[in-house]
Design a protein around this motif. Structure first.
Motif, PDB file in Angstrom:
ATOM      1  N   LEU A 103      -4.090  -2.628   8.949  1.00  0.00           N
ATOM      2  CA  LEU A 103      -4.592  -1.758  10.015  1.00  0.00           C
ATOM      3  C   LEU A 103      -6.046  -2.083  10.344  1.00  0.00           C
ATOM      4  O   LEU A 103      -6.424  -2.157  11.518  1.00  0.00           O
ATOM      5  N   ALA A 104      -6.856  -2.287   9.322  1.00  0.00           N
ATOM      6  CA  ALA A 104      -8.271  -2.604   9.536  1.00  0.00           C
ATOM      7  C   ALA A 104      -8.430  -3.869  10.372  1.00  0.00           C
ATOM      8  O   ALA A 104      -9.229  -3.909  11.313  1.00  0.00           O
ATOM      9  N   PHE A 105      -7.665  -4.906  10.049  1.00  0.00           N
ATOM     10  CA  PHE A 105      -7.765  -6.171  10.778  1.00  0.00           C
ATOM     11  C   PHE A 105      -7.129  -6.094  12.167  1.00  0.00           C
ATOM     12  O   PHE A 105      -7.717  -6.549  13.146  1.00  0.00           O
ATOM     13  N   GLU A 106      -5.947  -5.530  12.252  1.00  0.00           N
ATOM     14  CA  GLU A 106      -5.175  -5.562  13.488  1.00  0.00           C
ATOM     15  C   GLU A 106      -5.667  -4.579  14.550  1.00  0.00           C
ATOM     16  O   GLU A 106      -5.587  -4.870  15.743  1.00  0.00           O
ATOM     17  N   SER A 107      -6.156  -3.420  14.124  1.00  0.00           N
ATOM     18  CA  SER A 107      -6.499  -2.383  15.094  1.00  0.00           C
ATOM     19  C   SER A 107      -7.987  -2.092  15.229  1.00  0.00           C
ATOM     20  O   SER A 107      -8.406  -1.521  16.229  1.00  0.00           O
ATOM     21  N   TYR A 108      -8.784  -2.456  14.209  1.00  0.00           N
ATOM     22  CA  TYR A 108     -10.178  -2.021  14.211  1.00  0.00           C
ATOM     23  C   TYR A 108     -11.186  -3.141  14.002  1.00  0.00           C
ATOM     24  O   TYR A 108     -12.331  -2.893  13.637  1.00  0.00           O
ATOM     25  N   HIS A 109     -10.777  -4.373  14.207  1.00  0.00           N
ATOM     26  CA  HIS A 109     -11.675  -5.530  14.244  1.00  0.00           C
ATOM     27  C   HIS A 109     -12.410  -5.800  12.937  1.00  0.00           C
ATOM     28  O   HIS A 109     -13.544  -6.288  12.950  1.00  0.00           O
ATOM     29  N   CYS A 110     -11.806  -5.472  11.807  1.00  0.00           N
ATOM     30  CA  CYS A 110     -12.408  -5.787  10.513  1.00  0.00           C
ATOM     31  C   CYS A 110     -12.583  -7.302  10.407  1.00  0.00           C
ATOM     32  O   CYS A 110     -11.703  -8.075  10.794  1.00  0.00           O
ATOM     33  N   LEU A 111     -13.727  -7.722   9.897  1.00  0.00           N
ATOM     34  CA  LEU A 111     -14.048  -9.146   9.789  1.00  0.00           C
ATOM     35  C   LEU A 111     -13.624  -9.746   8.453  1.00  0.00           C
ATOM     36  O   LEU A 111     -13.253 -10.919   8.382  1.00  0.00           O
ATOM     37  N   ASP A 112     -13.719  -8.959   7.387  1.00  0.00           N
ATOM     38  CA  ASP A 112     -13.375  -9.431   6.042  1.00  0.00           C
ATOM     39  C   ASP A 112     -13.124  -8.214   5.176  1.00  0.00           C
ATOM     40  O   ASP A 112     -13.704  -7.147   5.412  1.00  0.00           O
ATOM     41  N   PHE A 113     -12.262  -8.359   4.169  1.00  0.00           N
ATOM     42  CA  PHE A 113     -11.898  -7.224   3.322  1.00  0.00           C
ATOM     43  C   PHE A 113     -11.517  -7.767   1.951  1.00  0.00           C
ATOM     44  O   PHE A 113     -10.575  -8.539   1.838  1.00  0.00           O
ATOM     45  N   THR A 114     -12.257  -7.365   0.933  1.00  0.00           N
ATOM     46  CA  THR A 114     -11.982  -7.802  -0.437  1.00  0.00           C
ATOM     47  C   THR A 114     -11.923  -6.581  -1.340  1.00  0.00           C
ATOM     48  O   THR A 114     -12.786  -5.708  -1.252  1.00  0.00           O
ATOM     49  N   ALA A 115     -10.918  -6.522  -2.206  1.00  0.00           N
ATOM     50  CA  ALA A 115     -10.790  -5.412  -3.156  1.00  0.00           C
ATOM     51  C   ALA A 115     -10.464  -5.970  -4.536  1.00  0.00           C
ATOM     52  O   ALA A 115      -9.676  -6.907  -4.668  1.00  0.00           O
ATOM     53  N   LEU A 116     -11.094  -5.381  -5.550  1.00  0.00           N
ATOM     54  CA  LEU A 116     -10.884  -5.800  -6.933  1.00  0.00           C
ATOM     55  C   LEU A 116     -10.760  -4.576  -7.821  1.00  0.00           C
ATOM     56  O   LEU A 116     -11.423  -3.564  -7.602  1.00  0.00           O
ATOM     57  N   THR A 117      -9.928  -4.709  -8.853  1.00  0.00           N
ATOM     58  CA  THR A 117      -9.773  -3.658  -9.842  1.00  0.00           C
ATOM     59  C   THR A 117     -10.037  -4.267 -11.211  1.00  0.00           C
ATOM     60  O   THR A 117      -9.525  -5.337 -11.527  1.00  0.00           O
ATOM     61  N   GLU A 118     -10.851  -3.567 -11.995  1.00  0.00           N
ATOM     62  CA  GLU A 118     -11.121  -3.973 -13.374  1.00  0.00           C
ATOM     63  C   GLU A 118     -11.051  -2.720 -14.233  1.00  0.00           C
ATOM     64  O   GLU A 118     -11.840  -1.780 -14.035  1.00  0.00           O
ATOM     65  N   GLY A 119     -10.109  -2.701 -15.147  1.00  0.00           N
ATOM     66  CA  GLY A 119      -9.921  -1.498 -15.964  1.00  0.00           C
ATOM     67  C   GLY A 119      -9.578  -0.325 -15.073  1.00  0.00           C
ATOM     68  O   GLY A 119      -8.641  -0.379 -14.279  1.00  0.00           O
ATOM     69  N   ASP A 120     -10.365   0.745 -15.163  1.00  0.00           N
ATOM     70  CA  ASP A 120     -10.109   1.917 -14.325  1.00  0.00           C
ATOM     71  C   ASP A 120     -11.122   2.031 -13.183  1.00  0.00           C
ATOM     72  O   ASP A 120     -11.346   3.117 -12.660  1.00  0.00           O
ATOM     73  N   ASN A 121     -11.711   0.905 -12.809  1.00  0.00           N
ATOM     74  CA  ASN A 121     -12.663   0.877 -11.694  1.00  0.00           C
ATOM     75  C   ASN A 121     -12.131  -0.002 -10.568  1.00  0.00           C
ATOM     76  O   ASN A 121     -11.545  -1.055 -10.810  1.00  0.00           O
ATOM     77  N   GLU A 122     -12.355   0.461  -9.355  1.00  0.00           N
ATOM     78  CA  GLU A 122     -11.964  -0.307  -8.173  1.00  0.00           C
ATOM     79  C   GLU A 122     -13.165  -0.398  -7.249  1.00  0.00           C
ATOM     80  O   GLU A 122     -13.930   0.561  -7.109  1.00  0.00           O
ATOM     81  N   ILE A 123     -13.316  -1.557  -6.626  1.00  0.00           N
ATOM     82  CA  ILE A 123     -14.327  -1.709  -5.586  1.00  0.00           C
ATOM     83  C   ILE A 123     -13.692  -2.489  -4.441  1.00  0.00           C
ATOM     84  O   ILE A 123     -12.952  -3.441  -4.657  1.00  0.00           O
ATOM     85  N   ALA A 124     -13.967  -2.023  -3.235  1.00  0.00           N
ATOM     86  CA  ALA A 124     -13.499  -2.712  -2.031  1.00  0.00           C
ATOM     87  C   ALA A 124     -14.692  -2.823  -1.086  1.00  0.00           C
ATOM     88  O   ALA A 124     -15.431  -1.848  -0.892  1.00  0.00           O
ATOM     89  N   ILE A 125     -14.862  -3.995  -0.530  1.00  0.00           N
ATOM     90  CA  ILE A 125     -15.938  -4.226   0.426  1.00  0.00           C
ATOM     91  C   ILE A 125     -15.313  -4.793   1.692  1.00  0.00           C
ATOM     92  O   ILE A 125     -14.584  -5.781   1.652  1.00  0.00           O
ATOM     93  N   SER A 126     -15.597  -4.140   2.796  1.00  0.00           N
ATOM     94  CA  SER A 126     -15.109  -4.636   4.084  1.00  0.00           C
ATOM     95  C   SER A 126     -16.301  -4.814   5.018  1.00  0.00           C
ATOM     96  O   SER A 126     -17.302  -4.109   4.904  1.00  0.00           O
ATOM     97  N   TYR A 127     -16.168  -5.767   5.922  1.00  0.00           N
ATOM     98  CA  TYR A 127     -17.244  -6.100   6.862  1.00  0.00           C
ATOM     99  C   TYR A 127     -16.778  -5.855   8.284  1.00  0.00           C
ATOM    100  O   TYR A 127     -15.627  -6.141   8.624  1.00  0.00           O
ATOM    101  N   TRP A 128     -17.711  -5.343   9.098  1.00  0.00           N
ATOM    102  CA  TRP A 128     -17.387  -4.890  10.441  1.00  0.00           C
ATOM    103  C   TRP A 128     -18.511  -5.267  11.402  1.00  0.00           C
ATOM    104  O   TRP A 128     -19.668  -5.342  11.013  1.00  0.00           O
TER     105      TRP A 128
END
Length: 96
Positions: free
Chosen positions: A27-52
């Motif tokens: 949805l981010a890429f197709e409808s809202y012009h997201c440029l890049d999107f990366t998500a990682l999970t380590e143990g019980d932590n998650e981080i996602a970074i998207s660029y717009w």
């Protein structure tokens, strides 16, 4: 350019989580012009970074009904807590 940094402490991830994450990414890429999107999970932590390109695209993506549903389910089931930061990228460079 802007970045959205999403950080979360995970509670429990299930099959619906994986399906929703894939749907939101598309949805981010197709409808809202997201440029890049990366998500990682380590143990019980998650981080996602998207660029717009614009704050307006970020706001429209945040307010999308599917994203709103994911936020509600996430708060109830998937995350103990989370935080979101929207930042302006002052400089960006990379190796070749």
């Amino acid at each position: 350019m802007y970045a959205v940094i999403f950080r979360a402490k995970l509670r429990h991830l299930d099959d619906e989580y994986g399906e929703m994450a894939a749907k939101l990414r598309a949805l981010a890429f197709e409808s809202y012009h997201c440029l890049d999107f990366t998500a990682l999970t380590e143990g019980d932590n998650e981080i996602a970074i998207s660029y717009w390109s614009s704050l307006e695209d970020i706001k429209r993506w945040r307010d999308d009904p599917i994203h709103a549903e994911a936020q509600k389910i996430g708060a109830q089931r998937w995350y103990e807590h989370y935080q979101v930061e929207v930042v302006e990228v002052a400089r960006r460079y990379q190796s070749s």
